[in-house]
Design an enzyme around this catalytic site. Structure first.
Site, short mmCIF file in Angstrom:
data_model
loop_
_atom_site.label_atom_id
_atom_site.label_comp_id
_atom_site.label_asym_id
_atom_site.label_seq_id
_atom_site.Cartn_x
_atom_site.Cartn_y
_atom_site.Cartn_z
CE LYS A 170 -3.12 2.98 0.38
NZ LYS A 170 -4.47 3.14 0.80
CB CYS A 205 -4.13 8.69 0.59
SG CYS A 205 -5.81 8.46 1.15
N1 SAJ Z 1 -2.62 14.76 -8.27
C1 SAJ Z 1 -1.81 15.48 -9.13
N2 SAJ Z 1 -1.50 14.95 -10.34
C2 SAJ Z 1 -1.97 13.74 -10.74
C3 SAJ Z 1 -2.80 13.00 -9.86
C4 SAJ Z 1 -3.10 13.54 -8.63
O1 SAJ Z 1 -1.36 16.58 -8.80
O2 SAJ Z 1 -1.66 13.31 -11.84
C5 SAJ Z 1 -2.94 15.29 -6.95
C6 SAJ Z 1 -4.44 15.48 -6.75
O3 SAJ Z 1 -4.87 16.70 -7.24
C7 SAJ Z 1 -4.55 15.38 -5.24
C8 SAJ Z 1 -3.46 14.38 -4.87
O4 SAJ Z 1 -2.58 14.34 -5.98
O5 SAJ Z 1 -4.27 16.61 -4.62
C9 SAJ Z 1 -3.94 12.99 -4.56
O6 SAJ Z 1 -5.00 12.62 -5.43
P1 SAJ Z 1 -5.12 11.20 -6.12
O7 SAJ Z 1 -6.31 11.21 -6.99
O8 SAJ Z 1 -3.84 10.85 -6.74
O9 SAJ Z 1 -5.27 10.20 -4.91
P2 SAJ Z 1 -6.18 10.07 -3.60
O10 SAJ Z 1 -5.40 10.60 -2.46
O11 SAJ Z 1 -7.55 10.63 -3.79
O12 SAJ Z 1 -6.30 8.48 -3.51
C10 SAJ Z 1 -5.11 7.70 -3.46
C11 SAJ Z 1 -5.23 6.53 -4.45
N3 SAJ Z 1 -3.93 5.87 -4.58
C12 SAJ Z 1 -3.42 5.57 -5.81
O13 SAJ Z 1 -3.97 5.83 -6.85
C13 SAJ Z 1 -2.11 4.85 -5.82
C14 SAJ Z 1 -6.29 5.54 -3.95
O14 SAJ Z 1 -6.33 4.40 -4.78
C15 SAJ Z 1 -5.97 5.13 -2.51
O15 SAJ Z 1 -6.93 4.22 -2.01
C16 SAJ Z 1 -5.97 6.38 -1.66
O16 SAJ Z 1 -4.92 7.24 -2.15
C17 SAJ Z 1 -5.73 5.99 -0.22
O17 SAJ Z 1 -6.71 5.96 0.54
O18 SAJ Z 1 -4.60 5.66 0.12
#
Ligand code: SAJ
Length: 427
Positions: free
Chosen positions: A209, A263
């Site tokens: 994870k 996360c």
């Molecule tokens: N973000 C970027 N660029 C990107 C993708 C995301 O700047 O290309 C930013 C988003 O705007 C946000 C942050 O990153 O601020 C996190 O967003 P996210 O959509 O990447 O992830 P979370 O935090 O909503 O959910 C993540 C997911 N993990 C992965 O995809 C590896 C989810 O599957 C997990 O279950 C979750 O963390 C968790 O609970 O750990």
């Protein structure tokens, strides 16, 4: 194992969807949360978080009598622990705060019986299941983990905004403290998970994870670094990244105003704090992403140069688009910094009802503004009508940090448009 009753500790972003899904799968479910307000909302068939489809699911589960919320645990066949694992500062270092997990494990221990199964879903540092949760359960119950009861870690993997679909469709990793524990957890998960389920040991599952979220954090950091390089080189980073991603083995993420949420901005610290010497790249990724909000303010400052008593409209304060979650949102740092340097901030976010700062309706947020600053990519922003907003603004500029606005439309209505990651010779 004959499972009739399940107790879910924590009714937040993971616990509540899980509890309602289990209840709708025919299990008798008790959802436990320490917040009285939240327990009441759920027992009335409502929800306290915005998540597509969740309200309908919770409503059905409560009305059918299969889900009830309580402030305390009850005896059950299976216990899920789905409580937060935030980071805290300890002697200047960011370390995991396991207090919620410990409290939940102690409470479960008081109700634990021979043959029960306990599943830790909360994201946790390596060895937490074996060395923290197991011993607490044993101490409170007088039973022996692995012999008298089963214990497994099955990290949640759902993406907020798509939780219900992902709870069912995602592949899952189950790590048992012994093979029997993993098998028992497997027999439960396969009743509602359609994705592939892989079995391993608890510590590997914990690490898996953290690897997933660290991978995403480091990848976003690389995208943010590329954005800065492209700005300097006068290139559009979004176009460059999209083109690079056409390569079959390249999967770069997107740049943005920073990484928020509970996360990705948190979990890498669980590795960094325990493996200081080894976790060099993971730490650098965190540092780069933590600097993004300051970079946004720096760029914005150039757009506000020469304007007396500048006013900025912040569009979207959640950590990403189409959700209501503001935890660790980069918008919080950006607003704080803007206010510190004397910029008046007006906030518009159609998803957020309660915020430390006053939120405005659309027109009020744009009235007298010198720049609109897009920080979250809410779908609503693509339906805005710039012609009317232009008449309200003092200076017609928009700075998009998410590449989500219909740029042509804004330009046609007299706006100067700026995009994070795009070189601009005029500045
Ligand atoms: N973000 C970027 N660029 C990107 C993708 C995301 O700047 O290309 C930013 C988003 O705007 C946000 C942050 O990153 O601020 C996190 O967003 P996210 O959509 O990447 O992830 P979370 O935090 O909503 O959910 C993540 C997911 N993990 C992965 O995809 C590896 C989810 O599957 C997990 O279950 C979750 O963390 C968790 O609970 O750990």
């Amino acid at each position: 194992m004959d499972i009739k009753k399940i107790c879910v500790m924590g009714l937040g972003y993971i616990g509540l969807p899980t509890a309602s899904l289990l209840a709708n799968s025919g299990f008798q479910v008790v959802g436990v949360d320490k917040q009285t307000r939240l327990v009441k909302i759920i027992n009335d068939g409502g929800v306290h978080i915005e998540e597509p489809g969740l309200k309908t699911l919770v409503n059905a589960a409560v009305n059918s009598g299969f889900l009830k919320a309580c402030e305390h645990a009850e005896k059950a066949d299976v216990f899920f622990i789905a409580v937060p694992t935030p980071v805290k500062e300890d002697a200047g270092r960011k370390v995991v705060d396991l207090s919620f997990v410990q409290a939940a494990a102690e409470e479960v221990g008081d109700y634990l019986q021979q043959g029960n199964l306990v599943i830790l879903e909360s994201t946790s540092p390596p060895k937490t299941t074996n060395t923290v949760v197991g011993p607490l359960l044993e101490k409170r119950s007088g039973l022996k983990a692995g012999n008298d009861f089963y214990l497994a870690h099955c990290p949640e993997r759902v993406l907020p905004g798509n939780t219900l679909k992902e709870l069912i469709q995602n592949n899952r990793v189950i790590g048992g403290i012994n093979p029997e524990s993993a098998e028992q957890a497997h027999s439960l998960y396969k009743r509602f998970v359609e994705g592939k389920i892989s079995l391993t040991d608890a510590t590997t599952a914990e690490m898996v994870k953290l690897i997933e979220n660290s991978y995403r954090d480091v990848n976003i950091a690389l995208a943010n670094e590329i954005a800065a390089i492209c700005e300097n080189a006068g290139i559009d980073a979004w176009e460059a990244i999209n083109l690079a991603n056409l390569h079959p083995r390249v999967h770069l993420h997107q740049p943005g105003p920073g990484v928020g949420g509970h996360c990705i901005s948190v979990d890498p610290w669980f590795i960094i704090s325990e493996f200081r010497d080894e976790a060099k790249m993971i730490r650098l990724g965190r540092e780069i992403n933590e600097c993004q909000p300051a970079k946004v303010v720096q760029f914005l400052n150039k757009l506000l140069k020469g304007i007396k008593k500048p006013v900025v409209t912040v569009m979207g304060i959640t950590y990403k688009g189409n959700i209501d979650d503001i935890r660790e949102s980069p918008a919080l740092k950006i607003i704080d910094e803007l206010e510190r340097i004397g910029v008046q901030v007006k906030v518009y976010d159609p998803h957020v009802m309660q915020f430390a700062y006053e939120t405005n309706n659309l027109k009020e947020a744009f009235r007298g503004s010198d720049c609109a600053l897009v920080l979250a990519d809410h779908d609503e922003f693509s339906f805005l009508y710039p012609k009317e907003l232009a008449t309200l603004m003092r200076t017609k500029q928009i700075y998009d940090t998410r590449n989500c606005i219909e740029r042509n439309l804004w330009e046609e209505n007299g706006f100067r448009c700026y995009l994070l990651g795009q070189g601009n010779e005029a500045l």
